[in-house]
Scaffold this active site. Structure first.
Site, PDB file in Angstrom:
ATOM      1  CB  SER A  92      23.660  44.815  33.994  1.00 12.44           C
ATOM      2  OG  SER A  92      23.530  43.529  33.402  1.00 12.44           O
ATOM      3  N   GLY A 114      25.725  40.829  31.787  1.00 13.52           N
ATOM      4  CA  GLY A 114      25.024  40.680  30.515  1.00 13.52           C
ATOM      5  C   GLY A 114      23.546  40.366  30.637  1.00 13.52           C
ATOM      6  CD  GLU A 136      32.860  41.949  36.063  1.00 10.45           C
ATOM      7  OE1 GLU A 136      32.489  42.926  35.417  1.00 10.45           O
ATOM      8  OE2 GLU A 136      33.312  40.916  35.529  1.00 10.45           O
ATOM      9  CD  GLU A 144      31.788  36.601  29.957  1.00 10.88           C
ATOM     10  OE1 GLU A 144      32.706  37.013  29.210  1.00 10.88           O
ATOM     11  OE2 GLU A 144      30.741  37.249  30.167  1.00 10.88           O
ATOM     12  CE  LYS A 189      31.462  40.624  28.665  1.00  6.38           C
ATOM     13  NZ  LYS A 189      30.497  39.886  29.413  1.00  6.38           N
ATOM     14  CG  HIS A 194      35.359  38.151  32.920  1.00  6.60           C
ATOM     15  ND1 HIS A 194      34.273  37.380  32.591  1.00  6.60           N
ATOM     16  CD2 HIS A 194      34.932  39.443  32.897  1.00  6.60           C
ATOM     17  CE1 HIS A 194      33.227  38.176  32.369  1.00  6.60           C
ATOM     18  NE2 HIS A 194      33.607  39.435  32.542  1.00  6.60           N
ATOM     19  CG  ASN A 211      35.558  42.358  29.183  1.00  7.39           C
ATOM     20  OD1 ASN A 211      36.192  42.065  28.175  1.00  7.39           O
ATOM     21  ND2 ASN A 211      35.018  41.442  29.981  1.00  7.39           N
TER      22      ASN A 211
HETATM   23  C1  PEP Z   1      31.668  42.028  32.135  1.00 10.56           C
HETATM   24  O1  PEP Z   1      31.661  41.149  31.317  1.00 10.56           O
HETATM   25  O2  PEP Z   1      32.672  42.232  32.810  1.00 10.56           O
HETATM   26  C2  PEP Z   1      30.449  42.832  32.316  1.00 10.56           C
HETATM   27  C3  PEP Z   1      30.355  43.551  33.394  1.00 10.56           C
HETATM   28  O3  PEP Z   1      29.502  42.729  31.335  1.00 10.56           O
HETATM   29  P1  PEP Z   1      28.139  43.591  31.224  1.00 10.56           P
HETATM   30  O4  PEP Z   1      28.461  45.026  31.554  1.00 10.56           O
HETATM   31  O5  PEP Z   1      27.700  43.426  29.809  1.00 10.56           O
HETATM   32  O6  PEP Z   1      27.178  43.016  32.209  1.00 10.56           O
END
Ligand code: PEP
Length: 251
Positions: free
Chosen positions: A213, A174, A168, A100, A14, A98, A12
């Protein structure tokens, strides 16, 4: 135990990536085509501005996806993109729900369900995200919260072909923080059971990704967990070498 389902490692991007980032995508595509991703299927979800070019560069082995879609087919919805438009641009996947978007755009479970149904209608596979906040986990409510999100946002028409669920934990996205192996195992087992109850015909085949992460140095441990059928990768998907190293953990 290796997953009986074909693993999916999805990136992703973003709101990252101008045209210059497509050179990184080309390296990912070349790596996937020569087998560097092992037995995992791979997808990258770039910003919508790069979708059509990304599809050209990706070739047949690397799928491209959108990061969101509108629930409707067309109409007076300035700035929105329908699932049909993503399909028309060559996308095969779309991320919906997601955290976000749930947080920044107030997306509810009902809207996420409508977006997943829009993805199905357009022939796309929805990567539907669920996950608890830190406060919810600390209050012992992680299973309640995630269970409710699944119950209210997974469409009844979901199958192993049109739905991928992504767990998630919001606090892991992040941040460099990851849940323990035991916590991931417990949540994925719980999600598998919920899916099998909700979708008696297809729930066993729906892939459940872990996201939050995931990096080359923790991927092997996370992806070896029972019922972890791949990863949704944010930051580490921006670098071809890291993305391919994560996917190769399934070798
Ligand atoms: C995400 O935004 O779906 C995600 C898993 O981000 P990150 O791997 O940077 O934690």
């Amino acid at each position: 135990m290796p997953s009986p389902r074909t693993p999916l490692v999805a990136g992703n991007w973003k709101m990252h990536g101008l045209s210059s980032a497509l050179s990184e995508l080309a390296v990912i595509a070349e790596g996937v085509a020569r087998g560097a991703a092992g037995r995992a299927s791979c997808a990258i979800c770039p910003p919508a501005t790069l979708l059509a070019k990304a599809v050209e560069i990706a070739g047949p082995d690397l799928a491209i996806g959108g990061q969101d879609c509108a629930p409707r087919v067309f109409g007076a919805h300035t700035g929105d993109l329908s699932a049909e438009m993503l399909n028309d641009a060559g996308a095969r996947y779309v991320i919906v729900g997601h955290s976000e978007r749930r947080e920044n755009h107030g997306e509810t479970d009902a809207l996420v369900l409508a977006k997943a149904e829009a993805a199905f209608r357009a022939g796309l596979t929805a990567i539907l995200c669920v996950g608890e906040t830190r406060d919810e986990r600390d209050a012992g409510r992680a299973f309640d919260v995630v269970g409710r999100q699944v119950e209210h946002s997974v469409p009844p028409a979901s199958t192993a072909d049109n739905l991928v669920l992504a767990y998630e934990p919001v606090w892991a996205i992040g941040t460099g923080l990851v849940p323990t192996v035991d916590d991931v195992a417990a949540m994925h087992q719980f999600l598998r059971e919920r899916l099998q109850t909700l979708l008696p015909d297809g729930g066993a085949g729906v892939r459940i990704l872990y996201g939050g992460s995931v990096k080359p140095d923790n991927a092997a441990a996370l992806l070896a967990i029972n019922n972890v059928d791949g990863a949704l990768v944010g930051g580490a998907s921006l670098k071809a070498i890291d993305f391919l190293a994560i996917a190769a953990s399934y070798r």
